[in-house]
Design a protein around this motif. Structure first.
Motif, short mmCIF file in Angstrom:
data_model
loop_
_atom_site.label_atom_id
_atom_site.label_comp_id
_atom_site.label_asym_id
_atom_site.label_seq_id
_atom_site.Cartn_x
_atom_site.Cartn_y
_atom_site.Cartn_z
N SER A 150 30.24 -4.30 4.50
CA SER A 150 29.65 -5.37 5.32
C SER A 150 30.65 -6.52 5.57
CB SER A 150 28.40 -5.93 4.64
OG SER A 150 28.74 -6.73 3.52
N LEU A 151 31.80 -6.48 4.91
CA LEU A 151 32.79 -7.54 5.03
C LEU A 151 33.93 -7.11 5.95
CD1 LEU A 151 33.11 -8.40 1.22
CD2 LEU A 151 31.71 -9.59 2.93
N SER A 152 34.25 -7.93 6.92
CA SER A 152 35.34 -7.58 7.83
C SER A 152 36.63 -8.31 7.48
CB SER A 152 34.96 -7.90 9.28
OG SER A 152 34.72 -9.29 9.41
N ASP A 153 36.52 -9.44 6.75
CA ASP A 153 37.70 -10.28 6.52
C ASP A 153 38.21 -10.25 5.08
OD1 ASP A 153 35.55 -11.59 5.38
OD2 ASP A 153 35.96 -13.53 6.32
N ARG A 154 37.56 -9.48 4.21
CA ARG A 154 37.98 -9.44 2.81
C ARG A 154 37.36 -8.23 2.12
NH1 ARG A 154 33.64 -12.08 -0.45
NH2 ARG A 154 32.11 -12.74 1.06
N LYS A 155 37.84 -7.99 0.91
CA LYS A 155 37.24 -7.00 0.02
C LYS A 155 36.97 -7.72 -1.29
CE LYS A 155 37.36 -3.97 3.13
NZ LYS A 155 36.14 -3.79 3.88
N TRP A 156 35.84 -7.41 -1.92
CA TRP A 156 35.35 -8.15 -3.08
C TRP A 156 35.30 -7.25 -4.31
CZ3 TRP A 156 31.05 -7.24 -6.13
CH2 TRP A 156 30.66 -8.28 -6.99
N LEU A 179 37.29 -11.32 -7.48
CA LEU A 179 38.58 -11.17 -6.80
C LEU A 179 38.31 -10.88 -5.34
CD1 LEU A 179 41.69 -10.78 -6.78
CD2 LEU A 179 41.26 -8.38 -7.45
N HIS A 180 38.88 -11.70 -4.47
CA HIS A 180 38.74 -11.54 -3.03
C HIS A 180 40.10 -11.16 -2.47
CE1 HIS A 180 34.90 -13.77 -3.35
NE2 HIS A 180 35.57 -14.46 -4.26
N LEU A 181 40.21 -9.94 -1.94
CA LEU A 181 41.45 -9.51 -1.30
C LEU A 181 41.33 -9.83 0.18
CD1 LEU A 181 42.11 -6.00 -2.90
CD2 LEU A 181 42.80 -8.26 -3.71
N VAL A 182 42.31 -10.57 0.69
CA VAL A 182 42.31 -10.97 2.10
C VAL A 182 43.72 -10.83 2.65
CG1 VAL A 182 40.45 -12.64 1.65
CG2 VAL A 182 42.81 -13.43 1.73
N VAL A 183 43.81 -10.83 3.95
CA VAL A 183 45.13 -10.83 4.59
C VAL A 183 45.75 -12.21 4.37
CG1 VAL A 183 46.38 -10.62 6.76
CG2 VAL A 183 44.46 -9.08 6.28
N HIS A 184 46.93 -12.21 3.78
CA HIS A 184 47.63 -13.47 3.51
C HIS A 184 47.89 -14.19 4.83
CE1 HIS A 184 51.03 -16.11 2.53
NE2 HIS A 184 50.39 -16.23 1.38
N GLY A 185 47.56 -15.47 4.85
CA GLY A 185 47.76 -16.29 6.04
C GLY A 185 46.64 -16.20 7.05
N SER A 186 45.60 -15.40 6.78
CA SER A 186 44.47 -15.26 7.70
C SER A 186 43.59 -16.51 7.67
CB SER A 186 43.64 -14.04 7.32
OG SER A 186 43.05 -14.23 6.02
N LYS A 187 42.63 -16.53 8.55
CA LYS A 187 41.69 -17.66 8.62
C LYS A 187 41.00 -17.87 7.28
CE LYS A 187 37.61 -19.33 11.06
NZ LYS A 187 36.58 -19.06 12.04
N ILE A 188 40.48 -16.80 6.68
CA ILE A 188 39.76 -16.94 5.41
C ILE A 188 40.70 -17.42 4.30
CG2 ILE A 188 39.95 -14.51 4.73
CD1 ILE A 188 37.12 -14.81 3.50
N TRP A 189 41.94 -16.96 4.32
CA TRP A 189 42.92 -17.43 3.33
C TRP A 189 43.06 -18.95 3.41
CZ3 TRP A 189 45.81 -15.69 -0.71
CH2 TRP A 189 46.89 -16.47 -1.11
N HIS A 190 43.30 -19.43 4.63
CA HIS A 190 43.50 -20.87 4.82
C HIS A 190 42.23 -21.67 4.53
CE1 HIS A 190 47.62 -20.67 6.09
NE2 HIS A 190 47.32 -19.73 6.98
N GLU A 191 41.07 -21.16 4.94
CA GLU A 191 39.82 -21.89 4.71
C GLU A 191 39.52 -22.03 3.22
OE1 GLU A 191 37.30 -21.01 8.79
OE2 GLU A 191 36.89 -19.79 7.00
N ARG A 192 39.68 -20.97 2.46
CA ARG A 192 39.38 -21.04 1.02
C ARG A 192 40.30 -22.04 0.32
NH1 ARG A 192 35.84 -16.65 -0.68
NH2 ARG A 192 34.63 -16.34 1.21
N LEU A 193 41.57 -22.05 0.70
CA LEU A 193 42.50 -22.99 0.07
C LEU A 193 42.25 -24.42 0.55
CD1 LEU A 193 45.78 -20.89 0.08
CD2 LEU A 193 44.13 -21.21 -1.78
N LYS A 194 41.91 -24.57 1.82
CA LYS A 194 41.62 -25.90 2.36
C LYS A 194 40.40 -26.51 1.67
CE LYS A 194 41.76 -26.66 6.95
NZ LYS A 194 41.27 -26.72 8.36
N PHE A 195 39.36 -25.72 1.47
CA PHE A 195 38.17 -26.20 0.79
C PHE A 195 38.50 -26.62 -0.65
CE2 PHE A 195 34.22 -25.50 -1.67
CZ PHE A 195 33.39 -26.41 -1.02
#
Length: 178
Positions: free
Chosen positions: A96-102, A115-131
């Protein structure tokens, strides 16, 4: 308790917040080092995210980790090796997840790591770190988040999904501010 019963207990664990524990950064660092040694040259970066990464913040005592990889296909290929190294996952949830694997680690009937595997530098990567960084640098935002989480943990104590979803509006508002 059998291993299967312990896993089921962790999967169905209630939402329970704890005071900040100064060992959480050390627990993260130990897991980061373990993952980097097990999967050399796979992870571009591994960061501590979530409430346990914010000094002083009330939290579920689960270390949230984001690991950056080159592509989602690499994340998908890591599923079996990660499960062989102490993680569990839900194939149905991951579909059900398109932007990560859990993935989840657990012990004694309690979740210990997400553990959330995401594409480094992707939108979700930046959002999680920004938050994370906004809460680390702004004690007022962190206090508002703690207040919200406390209220939601009472309202949704037996529904982790509802608890997580109810925080979404706050997260989005913080990302807009950051």
């Amino acid at each position: 308790m059998t291993e299967e019963e312990s896993l089921l207990a962790a999967i169905n664990e209630n939402v329970e917040l704890h005071s900040y524990d100064s060992s959480w950064p050390k627990v993260f660092e130990a897991e980061r080092e373990r993952l980097m040694s097990l999967f050399q040259d796979v992870f571009i970066d591994i960061q501590h995210i979530g409430s346990t990464a914010i000094h002083g913040l009330t939290s579920k005592p689960i270390i949230d980790i984001i690991a950056g990889v080159e592509s989602i296909s690499i994340a998908e290929r890591l599923a079996l090796p990660l499960c062989e190294s102490g993680y569990n996952t839900s194939a149905e949830f991951n579909e059900s997840l398109s932007d990560r694997k859990w993935f989840m680690r657990w012990a004694n009937g309690h979740r210990t790591h997400h553990l959330h595997l995401v594409v480094h530098g992707s939108k979700i990567w930046h959002e999680r770190l920004k938050f994370r960084d906004k809460l680390r640098s702004n004690s007022e935002c962190a206090a508002r988040y703690t207040e919200l989480k406390t209220k939601l943990a009472i309202m949704h104590s037996v529904d982790r999904e509802a608890y997580t979803n109810a925080k979404e509006e706050f997260v989005v508002s913080i990302l807009r501010e950051a």
